[in-house]
Design a protein around this motif. Structure first.
Motif, PDB file in Angstrom:
ATOM      1  N   ASP A   1       0.966  -1.155   0.048  1.00 52.30           N
ATOM      2  CA  ASP A   1      -0.057   0.130  -0.154  1.00 52.30           C
ATOM      3  C   ASP A   1       0.928   1.128   0.015  1.00 52.30           C
ATOM      4  O   ASP A   1       0.674   2.149   0.653  1.00 52.30           O
ATOM      5  CB  ASP A   1      -1.001  -0.199   1.182  1.00 52.30           C
ATOM      6  CG  ASP A   1      -1.882   0.924   1.032  1.00 52.30           C
ATOM      7  OD1 ASP A   1      -2.323   1.249  -0.176  1.00 52.30           O
ATOM      8  OD2 ASP A   1      -2.375   1.614   2.146  1.00 52.30           O
ATOM      9  N   GLU A   2       1.977   1.205  -0.960  1.00 52.89           N
ATOM     10  CA  GLU A   2       2.864   2.500  -0.908  1.00 52.89           C
ATOM     11  C   GLU A   2       3.931   2.278  -2.066  1.00 52.89           C
ATOM     12  O   GLU A   2       3.733   1.368  -2.763  1.00 52.89           O
ATOM     13  CB  GLU A   2       3.707   2.507   0.245  1.00 52.89           C
ATOM     14  CG  GLU A   2       4.739   1.511   0.395  1.00 52.89           C
ATOM     15  CD  GLU A   2       5.629   1.526   1.495  1.00 52.89           C
ATOM     16  OE1 GLU A   2       5.717   2.595   2.242  1.00 52.89           O
ATOM     17  OE2 GLU A   2       6.342   0.503   1.904  1.00 52.89           O
ATOM     18  N   TRP A   3       4.447   3.223  -2.647  1.00 49.53           N
ATOM     19  CA  TRP A   3       5.293   3.457  -3.628  1.00 49.53           C
ATOM     20  C   TRP A   3       6.436   2.568  -3.176  1.00 49.53           C
ATOM     21  O   TRP A   3       6.918   2.566  -2.169  1.00 49.53           O
ATOM     22  CB  TRP A   3       5.661   4.814  -3.960  1.00 49.53           C
ATOM     23  CG  TRP A   3       4.557   5.614  -4.600  1.00 49.53           C
ATOM     24  CD1 TRP A   3       4.126   6.491  -3.786  1.00 49.53           C
ATOM     25  CD2 TRP A   3       3.910   5.788  -5.714  1.00 49.53           C
ATOM     26  NE1 TRP A   3       3.034   7.287  -4.492  1.00 49.53           N
ATOM     27  CE2 TRP A   3       3.066   6.476  -5.769  1.00 49.53           C
ATOM     28  CE3 TRP A   3       4.081   4.831  -6.773  1.00 49.53           C
ATOM     29  CZ2 TRP A   3       2.258   6.930  -6.766  1.00 49.53           C
ATOM     30  CZ3 TRP A   3       3.092   5.087  -8.122  1.00 49.53           C
ATOM     31  CH2 TRP A   3       2.163   6.120  -7.921  1.00 49.53           C
ATOM     32  N   VAL A   4       7.028   1.694  -4.264  1.00 45.93           N
ATOM     33  CA  VAL A   4       8.166   0.941  -3.916  1.00 45.93           C
ATOM     34  C   VAL A   4       9.214   1.034  -4.943  1.00 45.93           C
ATOM     35  O   VAL A   4       8.877   1.153  -6.106  1.00 45.93           O
ATOM     36  CB  VAL A   4       8.035  -0.649  -3.668  1.00 45.93           C
ATOM     37  CG1 VAL A   4       9.004  -1.588  -3.719  1.00 45.93           C
ATOM     38  CG2 VAL A   4       6.965  -0.998  -2.552  1.00 45.93           C
ATOM     39  N   MET A   5      10.416   1.456  -4.522  1.00 44.35           N
ATOM     40  CA  MET A   5      11.730   1.516  -5.391  1.00 44.35           C
ATOM     41  C   MET A   5      12.672   0.255  -5.346  1.00 44.35           C
ATOM     42  O   MET A   5      12.812  -0.259  -4.285  1.00 44.35           O
ATOM     43  CB  MET A   5      12.349   2.952  -4.956  1.00 44.35           C
ATOM     44  CG  MET A   5      13.404   3.085  -5.881  1.00 44.35           C
ATOM     45  SD  MET A   5      14.611   4.416  -4.992  1.00 44.35           S
ATOM     46  CE  MET A   5      13.833   5.687  -4.750  1.00 44.35           C
ATOM     47  N   ALA A   6      12.777  -0.179  -6.633  1.00 43.55           N
ATOM     48  CA  ALA A   6      13.894  -1.161  -6.630  1.00 43.55           C
ATOM     49  C   ALA A   6      14.916  -0.344  -7.333  1.00 43.55           C
ATOM     50  O   ALA A   6      14.925   0.143  -8.293  1.00 43.55           O
ATOM     51  CB  ALA A   6      13.560  -2.224  -7.421  1.00 43.55           C
ATOM     52  N   VAL A   7      16.116  -0.489  -6.648  1.00 45.77           N
ATOM     53  CA  VAL A   7      17.330   0.387  -6.988  1.00 45.77           C
ATOM     54  C   VAL A   7      18.677  -0.424  -6.814  1.00 45.77           C
ATOM     55  O   VAL A   7      18.892  -1.231  -5.916  1.00 45.77           O
ATOM     56  CB  VAL A   7      17.386   1.881  -6.176  1.00 45.77           C
ATOM     57  CG1 VAL A   7      17.476   1.481  -4.780  1.00 45.77           C
ATOM     58  CG2 VAL A   7      18.467   2.664  -6.794  1.00 45.77           C
ATOM     59  N   SER A   8      19.837  -0.139  -7.506  1.00 46.98           N
ATOM     60  CA  SER A   8      20.861  -1.123  -7.911  1.00 46.98           C
ATOM     61  C   SER A   8      21.822  -0.572  -6.927  1.00 46.98           C
ATOM     62  O   SER A   8      22.126   0.548  -7.045  1.00 46.98           O
ATOM     63  CB  SER A   8      21.055  -1.328  -9.094  1.00 46.98           C
ATOM     64  OG  SER A   8      22.135  -2.233  -9.145  1.00 46.98           O
ATOM     65  N   LEU A   9      22.389  -1.741  -6.154  1.00 49.85           N
ATOM     66  CA  LEU A   9      23.636  -1.166  -5.653  1.00 49.85           C
ATOM     67  C   LEU A   9      24.623  -2.361  -6.432  1.00 49.85           C
ATOM     68  O   LEU A   9      25.079  -3.352  -6.188  1.00 49.85           O
ATOM     69  CB  LEU A   9      23.732  -1.959  -4.035  1.00 49.85           C
ATOM     70  CG  LEU A   9      23.154  -1.163  -3.372  1.00 49.85           C
ATOM     71  CD1 LEU A   9      22.845  -1.854  -1.809  1.00 49.85           C
ATOM     72  CD2 LEU A   9      23.652   0.263  -2.909  1.00 49.85           C
ATOM     73  N   PRO A  10      25.139  -1.804  -7.436  1.00 51.50           N
ATOM     74  CA  PRO A  10      25.850  -2.509  -8.571  1.00 51.50           C
ATOM     75  C   PRO A  10      27.212  -3.069  -8.142  1.00 51.50           C
ATOM     76  O   PRO A  10      27.305  -4.317  -8.809  1.00 51.50           O
ATOM     77  CB  PRO A  10      26.219  -1.402  -9.628  1.00 51.50           C
ATOM     78  CG  PRO A  10      25.404  -0.176  -9.258  1.00 51.50           C
ATOM     79  CD  PRO A  10      25.113  -0.240  -7.839  1.00 51.50           C
ATOM     80  N   ASN A  11      27.954  -3.015  -7.165  1.00 51.36           N
ATOM     81  CA  ASN A  11      29.164  -3.679  -7.117  1.00 51.36           C
ATOM     82  C   ASN A  11      28.839  -4.848  -6.214  1.00 51.36           C
ATOM     83  O   ASN A  11      29.509  -5.761  -5.901  1.00 51.36           O
ATOM     84  CB  ASN A  11      30.187  -2.669  -6.607  1.00 51.36           C
ATOM     85  CG  ASN A  11      30.725  -1.706  -7.437  1.00 51.36           C
ATOM     86  OD1 ASN A  11      30.910  -1.764  -8.703  1.00 51.36           O
ATOM     87  ND2 ASN A  11      30.709  -0.403  -7.054  1.00 51.36           N
TER      88      ASN A  11
END
Ligand code: FRU
Length: 503
Positions: free
Chosen positions: A175-185
């Protein structure tokens, strides 16, 4: 004399231009000029498919990254608009996503809601400080034409050099916005939650899992029904880019299938299993269109390129282009549930001149092909089934010129489907370009099924009804007009070949 020299220079330049411009695809998006990489912020809004893309407004090499913008009503014909979001104050616009904030959760919208872009701001390193990547937002109250960067940016800052490519979606479970974001290393995708797109709290991390070559970039997460059966529980697909060091070399992408409960992504497969979205060299940082009308199939589109040689591509005045938009689904196969892809149905509207063949002689089919003008267009589609069995080789050759061709086939020795572009034409601009890419396959009853899209400088292959895709760029000579099938005598062949034209 000086005038004559000027004239000569102009003639040579026009000649060069014609020689390179011929590669410009007909039905794939490429910007009119300059550099592009990843698609960004794909969103359907009020009848328009909006494609934003990593773009350098000042040249045909990577740099000054901004968000270019194009719109389309059919995902085939694109109208390129002015740059949507510019590099400013030395901060580049890196990859990100766009949502429709219908309920004005952000407080940035006029009545009726607005579009909010969530992107990585990239500050290059200086002599005294390392590079910085943070997450930022901008709003548009006119359907993506003009944007205002939020005065409180960045909205998420971990003071990291590598922290990028936010994909935001509305999570019903959370019930909210979700962000998938990368920790590349770290080979991790971090999840964050927010009620207003401005303040974000950490929810969980996923990874490392599957393939961990190079850096993880461009995470994407979306929900799909299995076998188009809406009565079954839907599954989440988490896709992530690998660069460099993907199994095919350079850039490539893998996906995981599992569940997202509002906080955490749970992989439904063993952590060591690597599933690739594409087995060719040239499909990277694919995103799906957000906000599609209910009931419409999910559509995904990638950058048709590879960091291995993207800066060397022999095209001008543009460099970089997108894959065909693909509908994506999940199918139960003997090996488990897998992602399947098909070109968007609208592509069929481009079909004109047609050859249909059903028989057992590739020679007879090749004679029909030699008499037609379809091959000379260099923009066509092949749909075929060859029942040559698992113990034989079969192979299409497209863009065949004198001594050059691209081969798409099945090798019984390696039990794999392959695309070989080592003799496809201009291949010498990078040692990493002339490649043969392949995917292992279990032929269904010895039946080899292909849908092949040829568009001047690319060959996209959807095999075994979309279970295997191989996307590859090629740079054939202008006179490469041939299409041929090599298959064992007597093997049943069904083939349809259409010229594709913008009508
Ligand atoms: C992937 C990528 C992204 C980044 C963008 C910069 O191709 O490296 O991670 O945001 O390109 O142009």
């Amino acid at each position: 004399m000086r005038r004559f020299l000027l004239f000569l220079v102009l003639v040579v330049m026009t000649g060069l231009r014609a020689a390179t411009d011929e590669y410009r695809p007909l039905y794939h998006f490429s910007p009119k000029q300059n550099w592009t990489n990843d698609p960004n912020g794909l969103i359907f809004f009020r009848g328009d498919y909006n494609l934003f893309f990593q773009f350098n407004p000042f040249g045909d090499k990577w740099g000054h990254m901004s968000w270019g913008h194009a719109v389309s009503r059919d995902l085939i014909r694109w109208n390129e608009l002015p740059v949507a979001l510019h590099e400013e104050h030395g901060i580049m616009m890196f990859t990100g996503s766009t949502v429709f904030d219908e309920k004005n959760t952000s407080g940035l919208c006029n009545a009726g809601g607005c579009l909010v872009a969530i992107y990585t701001g990239h500050t290059p390193e200086t002599k005294t400080s390392p590079a910085l990547q943070t997450q930022n937002i901008a709003d548009s109250n006119d359907g993506g034409r003009t944007w205002t960067k939020y005065s409180g940016n960045p909205v998420l800052n971990l003071h990291l050099t590598d922290f990028r490519d936010p994909k935001v979606f509305w999570s019903r479970a959370g019930d909210e916005w979700v962000m998938a974001v990368s920790l590349p290393n770290d080979h991790k995708v971090s999840f964050y939650g927010s009620k207003d797109l401005k303040s974000w709290k950490h929810l969980s991390d996923f990874g490392p899992a599957g393939a961990t070559g190079g850096q993880w970039e461009c995470p994407e997460i979306f929900e799909l029904p299995v076998d188009l059966d809406t009565s079954q529980r839907k599954r989440f697909v988490l896709k992530v880019g690998l660069n460099p060091g993907s199994p095919q070399g350079g850039s490539g992408e893998q996906y995981f299938i599992g569940d997202f409960d509002g906080t955490r992504f749970k992989n439904g497969n063993p952590p060591g299993l690597t599933l690739l979205t594409d087995h060719g060299k040239d499909c990277y940082c694919a995103l799906t269109f957000y906000n599609l009308p209910a009931g419409q199939e999910t559509i995904m589109m990638g950058w048709m390129d590879n960091w291995d040689y993207a800066a060397e591509l022999p095209t001008s005045p543009w460099r970089g282009q997108m894959t065909i938009p693909r509908t994506v689904g999940l199918r139960t196969t003997p090996a488990g549930v897998r992602l399947v892809q098909a070109p968007i149905p609208n592509l069929q509207k481009l079909r004109t001149e047609h050859i249909h063949f059903a028989g057992r002689s590739a020679t007879a089919l090749n004679q029909m092909l030699a008499r037609s003008s379809i091959g000379a267009s260099q923009t066509y589609e092949i749909e075929s089934t060859v029942e040559s069995g698992e113990a034989s080789d079969a192979e299409w050759r497209v863009l065949v010129g004198s001594g050059s061709y691209t081969a798409i086939g099945y090798s019984h020795a390696s039990k794999s489907i392959f695309v070989d572009r080592t003799r496809s034409g201009e291949v010498g601009f990078s040692p990493k370009f002339p490649t043969r890419t392949a995917a292992r396959v279990q032929l269904d009853g010895g039946r080899l099924q292909f849908r092949i899209l040829v568009d001047r400088n690319s060959v996209e292959v959807f095999s075994q009804n979309g279970e295997i895709t191989l996307t590859n760029l090629v740079f054939p000579p202008r006179n490469a007009a041939g299409i041929e099938l090599l298959s064992p005598d007597g093997a049943p062949i069904q083939a349809d070949i259409w010229k594709l034209e913008l009508k």
